[in-house]
Design a protein around this motif. Structure first.
Motif, PDB file in Angstrom:
ATOM      1  N   GLY A 132       0.801  -1.223   0.000  1.00 43.90           N
ATOM      2  CA  GLY A 132       0.000   0.000   0.000  1.00 43.90           C
ATOM      3  C   GLY A 132       0.832   1.271   0.000  1.00 43.90           C
ATOM      4  N   VAL A 133       2.094   1.157  -0.346  1.00 41.08           N
ATOM      5  CA  VAL A 133       2.993   2.298  -0.379  1.00 41.08           C
ATOM      6  C   VAL A 133       3.145   2.769  -1.820  1.00 41.08           C
ATOM      7  CG1 VAL A 133       5.355   3.086   0.108  1.00 41.08           C
ATOM      8  CG2 VAL A 133       4.243   1.448   1.643  1.00 41.08           C
ATOM      9  N   VAL A 134       3.093   4.078  -2.037  1.00 40.30           N
ATOM     10  CA  VAL A 134       3.243   4.646  -3.373  1.00 40.30           C
ATOM     11  C   VAL A 134       4.730   4.898  -3.625  1.00 40.30           C
ATOM     12  CG1 VAL A 134       2.670   6.567  -4.903  1.00 40.30           C
ATOM     13  CG2 VAL A 134       0.979   5.746  -3.237  1.00 40.30           C
ATOM     14  N   PRO A 135       5.342   4.166  -4.577  1.00 39.30           N
ATOM     15  CA  PRO A 135       6.746   4.432  -4.875  1.00 39.30           C
ATOM     16  C   PRO A 135       6.896   5.728  -5.665  1.00 39.30           C
ATOM     17  CG  PRO A 135       6.030   2.323  -5.826  1.00 39.30           C
ATOM     18  CD  PRO A 135       4.821   3.036  -5.322  1.00 39.30           C
ATOM     19  N   VAL A 136       7.763   6.603  -5.208  1.00 40.08           N
ATOM     20  CA  VAL A 136       8.103   7.825  -5.931  1.00 40.08           C
ATOM     21  C   VAL A 136       9.481   7.558  -6.524  1.00 40.08           C
ATOM     22  CG1 VAL A 136       8.560  10.290  -5.754  1.00 40.08           C
ATOM     23  CG2 VAL A 136       6.733   9.253  -4.377  1.00 40.08           C
ATOM     24  N   VAL A 137       9.536   7.374  -7.838  1.00 43.13           N
ATOM     25  CA  VAL A 137      10.765   6.945  -8.509  1.00 43.13           C
ATOM     26  C   VAL A 137      11.469   8.142  -9.121  1.00 43.13           C
ATOM     27  CG1 VAL A 137      11.728   5.426 -10.272  1.00 43.13           C
ATOM     28  CG2 VAL A 137       9.677   4.720  -9.019  1.00 43.13           C
ATOM     29  N   ASN A 138      12.781   8.188  -8.910  1.00 43.06           N
ATOM     30  CA  ASN A 138      13.606   9.234  -9.504  1.00 43.06           C
ATOM     31  C   ASN A 138      14.951   8.627  -9.856  1.00 43.06           C
ATOM     32  OD1 ASN A 138      14.351  11.732 -10.458  1.00 43.06           O
ATOM     33  ND2 ASN A 138      14.190  12.774  -8.502  1.00 43.06           N
ATOM     34  N   GLU A 139      15.672   9.326 -10.725  1.00 40.97           N
ATOM     35  CA  GLU A 139      17.007   8.865 -11.087  1.00 40.97           C
ATOM     36  C   GLU A 139      17.962   9.130  -9.933  1.00 40.97           C
ATOM     37  OE1 GLU A 139      20.023   8.904 -14.858  1.00 40.97           O
ATOM     38  OE2 GLU A 139      18.512  10.471 -14.729  1.00 40.97           O
ATOM     39  N   THR A 166      11.709   9.031 -19.906  1.00 42.19           N
ATOM     40  CA  THR A 166      12.312   7.743 -20.234  1.00 42.19           C
ATOM     41  C   THR A 166      12.307   6.842 -19.008  1.00 42.19           C
ATOM     42  OG1 THR A 166      13.692   8.743 -21.939  1.00 42.19           O
ATOM     43  CG2 THR A 166      14.418   6.616 -21.064  1.00 42.19           C
ATOM     44  N   LEU A 167      12.640   7.404 -17.858  1.00 48.37           N
ATOM     45  CA  LEU A 167      12.624   6.636 -16.624  1.00 48.37           C
ATOM     46  C   LEU A 167      11.215   6.099 -16.342  1.00 48.37           C
ATOM     47  CD1 LEU A 167      13.943   5.604 -14.027  1.00 48.37           C
ATOM     48  CD2 LEU A 167      13.572   7.879 -13.034  1.00 48.37           C
ATOM     49  N   ALA A 168      10.197   6.932 -16.520  1.00 50.24           N
ATOM     50  CA  ALA A 168       8.815   6.499 -16.288  1.00 50.24           C
ATOM     51  C   ALA A 168       8.432   5.363 -17.228  1.00 50.24           C
ATOM     52  CB  ALA A 168       7.861   7.673 -16.469  1.00 50.24           C
ATOM     53  N   ALA A 169       8.822   5.472 -18.484  1.00 52.51           N
ATOM     54  CA  ALA A 169       8.514   4.414 -19.450  1.00 52.51           C
ATOM     55  C   ALA A 169       9.208   3.114 -19.070  1.00 52.51           C
ATOM     56  CB  ALA A 169       8.930   4.856 -20.852  1.00 52.51           C
ATOM     57  N   LEU A 170      10.468   3.204 -18.657  1.00 53.58           N
ATOM     58  CA  LEU A 170      11.196   1.999 -18.259  1.00 53.58           C
ATOM     59  C   LEU A 170      10.609   1.373 -16.998  1.00 53.58           C
ATOM     60  CD1 LEU A 170      14.822   3.145 -19.072  1.00 53.58           C
ATOM     61  CD2 LEU A 170      13.572   1.291 -20.172  1.00 53.58           C
ATOM     62  N   VAL A 171      10.223   2.200 -16.039  1.00 51.66           N
ATOM     63  CA  VAL A 171       9.617   1.670 -14.821  1.00 51.66           C
ATOM     64  C   VAL A 171       8.259   1.039 -15.134  1.00 51.66           C
ATOM     65  CG1 VAL A 171       8.633   2.301 -12.566  1.00 51.66           C
ATOM     66  CG2 VAL A 171      10.879   3.173 -13.241  1.00 51.66           C
TER      67      VAL A 171
END
Length: 175
Positions: A47-54, A70-75
């Motif tokens: 139930g945790v929202v991952p906040v992804v960054n380089e 690009t990072l969002a597409a890869l994730v």
């Protein structure tokens, strides 16, 4: 600072967040790819929202993603997402820059063939994160069963309408 802003916004909605930092190596090596995928999926399971960054602290120019699109597409690929939404300050892709050309035509659906015919001129010198980059990233991610859309994130309620299945002005990438 950005991750704390996300944390505050999600916390106001009783959602927990976790900052996940990735590098291109994390998606290029099989073992790292699987560990990153498992970590992201486990966070969602909890139930945790991952906040992804380089992870800029360990990334050098030669191995950078180059932009968050690009990072969002890869994730999205990494976690087998059904939908990848990219936000911009315009409604989607045009055949040329609408800020510079009044006769620019909106493109509702984009394919690789369409991308080859889109004018690549931008209104700024640094095109990292430009609409063309967003669409190219979406096309790289797109595959059977995955939808990729580019919508105007500055329009209040636009994302919510999209997620409800309502018709919104956007560009869809299809393979």
């Amino acid at each position: 600072i950005i991750s704390s802003a996300y944390d505050e916004e999600f916390h106001a909605r009783d959602l927990l967040t976790s900052l996940v930092l990735l590098t291109r190596h994390d998606t290029a090596r099989r073992t790292s790819y699987l560990h990153a995928r498992d970590a992201l999926l486990r966070l969602v399971e909890l139930g945790v929202v991952p906040v992804v960054n380089e992870n800029d602290t360990v990334t050098v120019d030669e191995i950078k993603f180059g932009d968050n699109d690009t990072l969002a597409a890869l994730v999205s690929c990494l976690v087998s997402a059904d939908l990848c939404v990219t936000l911009s300050d315009i409604d989607g892709l045009y055949d040329k820059n609408p800020k510079m050309h009044g006769d620019a035509k909106f493109i509702h659906e984009v394919t690789e063939e369409v991308m080859n015919n889109v004018d690549s001129e931008e209104d700024v010198a640094d095109v990292t994160g430009g609409v063309r980059n967003k669409m190219e990233a979406m096309l790289r991610m797109c595959g059977p069963g995955r939808d990729c859309v580019l919508i105007n994130g500055t329009v209040p309620g636009r994302l919510q309408s999209l997620l409800k299945g309502e018709e919104v002005t956007c560009t869809v990438a299809r393979m």
